[in-house]
Each structure stands twice: as structure tokens, then as C-alpha cells.
Design a protein around this motif. Sequence first.
Motif, PDB file in Angstrom:
ATOM      1  N   LEU A 131     -30.851  13.570   2.156  1.00  0.00           N
ATOM      2  CA  LEU A 131     -30.392  12.660   3.209  1.00  0.00           C
ATOM      3  C   LEU A 131     -29.556  13.412   4.246  1.00  0.00           C
ATOM      4  CD1 LEU A 131     -29.341   9.629   0.985  1.00  0.00           C
ATOM      5  CD2 LEU A 131     -31.127   9.568   2.734  1.00  0.00           C
ATOM      6  N   GLU A 132     -28.619  14.228   3.786  1.00  0.00           N
ATOM      7  CA  GLU A 132     -27.740  14.960   4.702  1.00  0.00           C
ATOM      8  C   GLU A 132     -28.509  15.985   5.530  1.00  0.00           C
ATOM      9  OE1 GLU A 132     -24.802  16.371   1.918  1.00  0.00           O
ATOM     10  OE2 GLU A 132     -23.527  14.608   2.243  1.00  0.00           O
ATOM     11  N   LYS A 133     -29.439  16.679   4.891  1.00  0.00           N
ATOM     12  CA  LYS A 133     -30.242  17.677   5.609  1.00  0.00           C
ATOM     13  C   LYS A 133     -31.078  17.000   6.698  1.00  0.00           C
ATOM     14  CE  LYS A 133     -33.583  21.331   4.973  1.00  0.00           C
ATOM     15  NZ  LYS A 133     -34.960  21.388   4.753  1.00  0.00           N
ATOM     16  N   THR A 134     -31.700  15.903   6.350  1.00  0.00           N
ATOM     17  CA  THR A 134     -32.531  15.180   7.316  1.00  0.00           C
ATOM     18  C   THR A 134     -31.669  14.642   8.454  1.00  0.00           C
ATOM     19  OG1 THR A 134     -34.076  14.595   5.564  1.00  0.00           O
ATOM     20  CG2 THR A 134     -34.200  13.308   7.594  1.00  0.00           C
ATOM     21  N   ARG A 135     -30.515  14.102   8.106  1.00  0.00           N
ATOM     22  CA  ARG A 135     -29.608  13.567   9.137  1.00  0.00           C
ATOM     23  C   ARG A 135     -29.201  14.662  10.110  1.00  0.00           C
ATOM     24  NH1 ARG A 135     -24.964  13.328  11.400  1.00  0.00           N
ATOM     25  NH2 ARG A 135     -23.973  11.354  11.970  1.00  0.00           N
ATOM     26  N   ASN A 136     -28.814  15.824   9.590  1.00  0.00           N
ATOM     27  CA  ASN A 136     -28.393  16.929  10.453  1.00  0.00           C
ATOM     28  C   ASN A 136     -29.514  17.371  11.382  1.00  0.00           C
ATOM     29  OD1 ASN A 136     -25.842  16.885   9.318  1.00  0.00           O
ATOM     30  ND2 ASN A 136     -26.312  18.484   7.827  1.00  0.00           N
ATOM     31  N   GLU A 137     -30.723  17.413  10.870  1.00  0.00           N
ATOM     32  CA  GLU A 137     -31.859  17.789  11.711  1.00  0.00           C
ATOM     33  C   GLU A 137     -32.126  16.736  12.782  1.00  0.00           C
ATOM     34  OE1 GLU A 137     -35.364  19.408   9.738  1.00  0.00           O
ATOM     35  OE2 GLU A 137     -34.121  19.878   7.996  1.00  0.00           O
ATOM     36  N   LEU A 138     -31.958  15.453  12.436  1.00  0.00           N
ATOM     37  CA  LEU A 138     -32.151  14.385  13.425  1.00  0.00           C
ATOM     38  C   LEU A 138     -31.077  14.424  14.511  1.00  0.00           C
ATOM     39  CD1 LEU A 138     -33.305  11.232  11.420  1.00  0.00           C
ATOM     40  CD2 LEU A 138     -34.629  12.580  13.048  1.00  0.00           C
ATOM     41  N   GLU A 152     -33.975   6.626  19.816  1.00  0.00           N
ATOM     42  CA  GLU A 152     -33.349   5.439  20.390  1.00  0.00           C
ATOM     43  C   GLU A 152     -34.100   4.172  19.980  1.00  0.00           C
ATOM     44  OE1 GLU A 152     -33.265   6.090  24.579  1.00  0.00           O
ATOM     45  OE2 GLU A 152     -31.628   7.537  24.458  1.00  0.00           O
ATOM     46  N   TYR A 153     -35.355   4.323  19.639  1.00  0.00           N
ATOM     47  CA  TYR A 153     -36.191   3.172  19.332  1.00  0.00           C
ATOM     48  C   TYR A 153     -35.724   2.437  18.077  1.00  0.00           C
ATOM     49  CZ  TYR A 153     -40.147   0.267  18.376  1.00  0.00           C
ATOM     50  OH  TYR A 153     -40.917  -0.822  18.116  1.00  0.00           O
ATOM     51  N   TYR A 154     -35.327   3.184  17.096  1.00  0.00           N
ATOM     52  CA  TYR A 154     -34.808   2.594  15.866  1.00  0.00           C
ATOM     53  C   TYR A 154     -33.609   3.416  15.423  1.00  0.00           C
ATOM     54  CZ  TYR A 154     -34.476   0.694  11.185  1.00  0.00           C
ATOM     55  OH  TYR A 154     -34.002   0.090  10.048  1.00  0.00           O
ATOM     56  N   HIS A 155     -32.696   2.824  14.730  1.00  0.00           N
ATOM     57  CA  HIS A 155     -31.459   3.486  14.319  1.00  0.00           C
ATOM     58  C   HIS A 155     -31.695   4.347  13.073  1.00  0.00           C
ATOM     59  CE1 HIS A 155     -29.322   1.136  17.255  1.00  0.00           C
ATOM     60  NE2 HIS A 155     -29.857   0.036  16.765  1.00  0.00           N
ATOM     61  N   PHE A 156     -32.462   5.419  13.237  1.00  0.00           N
ATOM     62  CA  PHE A 156     -32.780   6.290  12.106  1.00  0.00           C
ATOM     63  C   PHE A 156     -31.528   6.995  11.572  1.00  0.00           C
ATOM     64  CE2 PHE A 156     -36.911   5.965  14.221  1.00  0.00           C
ATOM     65  CZ  PHE A 156     -37.710   5.629  13.153  1.00  0.00           C
ATOM     66  N   ILE A 157     -30.692   7.503  12.477  1.00  0.00           N
ATOM     67  CA  ILE A 157     -29.490   8.224  12.031  1.00  0.00           C
ATOM     68  C   ILE A 157     -28.524   7.272  11.325  1.00  0.00           C
ATOM     69  CG2 ILE A 157     -27.470   9.564  12.794  1.00  0.00           C
ATOM     70  CD1 ILE A 157     -29.388  10.834  14.921  1.00  0.00           C
ATOM     71  N   PRO A 158     -28.226   6.089  11.891  1.00  0.00           N
ATOM     72  CA  PRO A 158     -27.379   5.156  11.133  1.00  0.00           C
ATOM     73  C   PRO A 158     -28.001   4.724   9.805  1.00  0.00           C
ATOM     74  CG  PRO A 158     -27.370   4.558  13.445  1.00  0.00           C
ATOM     75  CD  PRO A 158     -28.404   5.638  13.273  1.00  0.00           C
ATOM     76  N   TRP A 159     -29.328   4.616   9.740  1.00  0.00           N
ATOM     77  CA  TRP A 159     -29.961   4.269   8.464  1.00  0.00           C
ATOM     78  C   TRP A 159     -29.662   5.357   7.432  1.00  0.00           C
ATOM     79  CZ3 TRP A 159     -34.074   6.466   5.594  1.00  0.00           C
ATOM     80  CH2 TRP A 159     -34.479   5.692   4.495  1.00  0.00           C
ATOM     81  N   LEU A 160     -29.813   6.623   7.843  1.00  0.00           N
ATOM     82  CA  LEU A 160     -29.498   7.721   6.925  1.00  0.00           C
ATOM     83  C   LEU A 160     -28.009   7.703   6.557  1.00  0.00           C
ATOM     84  CD1 LEU A 160     -31.632  10.514   8.601  1.00  0.00           C
ATOM     85  CD2 LEU A 160     -32.012   9.536   6.331  1.00  0.00           C
ATOM     86  N   ASP A 161     -27.148   7.458   7.551  1.00  0.00           N
ATOM     87  CA  ASP A 161     -25.701   7.374   7.270  1.00  0.00           C
ATOM     88  C   ASP A 161     -25.400   6.276   6.255  1.00  0.00           C
ATOM     89  OD1 ASP A 161     -24.985   9.467   8.931  1.00  0.00           O
ATOM     90  OD2 ASP A 161     -24.503   8.176  10.640  1.00  0.00           O
TER      91      ASP A 161
END
Length: 182
Positions: A131-138, A152-161
Motif C-alpha cells: 500500500l505504501e509503495k503504491t501510494r508513494n508512486e501515485l 483527479e477522477y477518483y480519490h485513489f491516493i485517499p483510498w490508499l491512505d
Amino acid sequence: RDIGVTGVQTCALPIYSYEDILPAFSREIIMVSVARIYMEAGQFQDAQAMFERYFNIKEVNKSSPVYFVQRLLHAICYFELGQFSLVESSLRSVQRLLHRADQLGPFQRLFVKFLTKLPKAVNSSDILTLLEKTRNELVDMASRSDQNRILEYYHFIPWLDSKIQERDFQEVVQEYLSTEAG
């Protein structure tokens, strides 16, 4: 959370009684918007049902980037509902579509790889690392203008958070939006 879902129930859902006369594009916009509202409210079963309706529209452009994002969001619904075999099946379908359409961009590659590895993670430490690795890359990807639109289309980073911090997704989205606005 309640305002969006209430709005869907009072405004968007009654529109479906006119579904046969609505242009396909209008149906797509409504269904995708409703599915996102359900997801952000944590109602993944309802979101999944709306995605299924969307995927069954004959006129949907299956080679558009929007369609691929919907397929990824659908896979997230399966994950949230604990239907891991369906996550894998859904992702195989997404990968085939992306390869066929030659649209496997950095975001799509990263998120498909992440969702493919997630159900196979053995323990909570492996999941957290992924999760953390993917978040950092995003986050890195978000700084590049060519990839920012899809994020911006969907809250991918907040979902990972929300997964990393073990918090309610809606709460993290609200915090994220207030930080952006302020």
C-alpha cells in the motif's frame, strides 16, 4: 456520506425509469457518477451493481480511458467486498482490454500490478508495504501533469491512505478535500 447517497436516491435513481429514452452518453455519466458516490460512501455493493449496469450498456466505448478506470474501480469494489477471486478475474479482463487498446499507461500499469499483488499478500506487514509503495508512486505520478487527470477522477491516493491508516474512506476523502481547498 448521507447527502451524496440521499441525492442519488432522490434524483438519479428516478431517472432510470426513463433509461430507454436517455442517450447512451447520458446514461454512462449518471451511472458512473452514482457508482463513485456509492464508493466514496463505502457502499461498495451498491457501487458494484451500478458498475454492472454501466458495463452492460451496448453503446459504451470499451476503448476509452474512462471505461478502463471504471473497470479498475469495479475491481476495487470486489476487493472491498472480500471477493478476491473476482478481483483477479476482473483484472485479467482489464489487462486484456488495455493491451488490446494499447492504452496501458503508467497509472494503469501501476494500479493493475498493485491490485494483482494485493490479494496475494500473506500478512499485514506485506499489505502495508505494498500500500505504501503504491501510494508513494501515485504521489510521484500526481506531480506529472500527464498523469494527474486520471488521479483527479477518483480519490485513489485517499483510498490508499484509508487502507494504510485503517480509517474510514469517506473521512480521509473529506480531509484530503479540505486540505486541497485550504
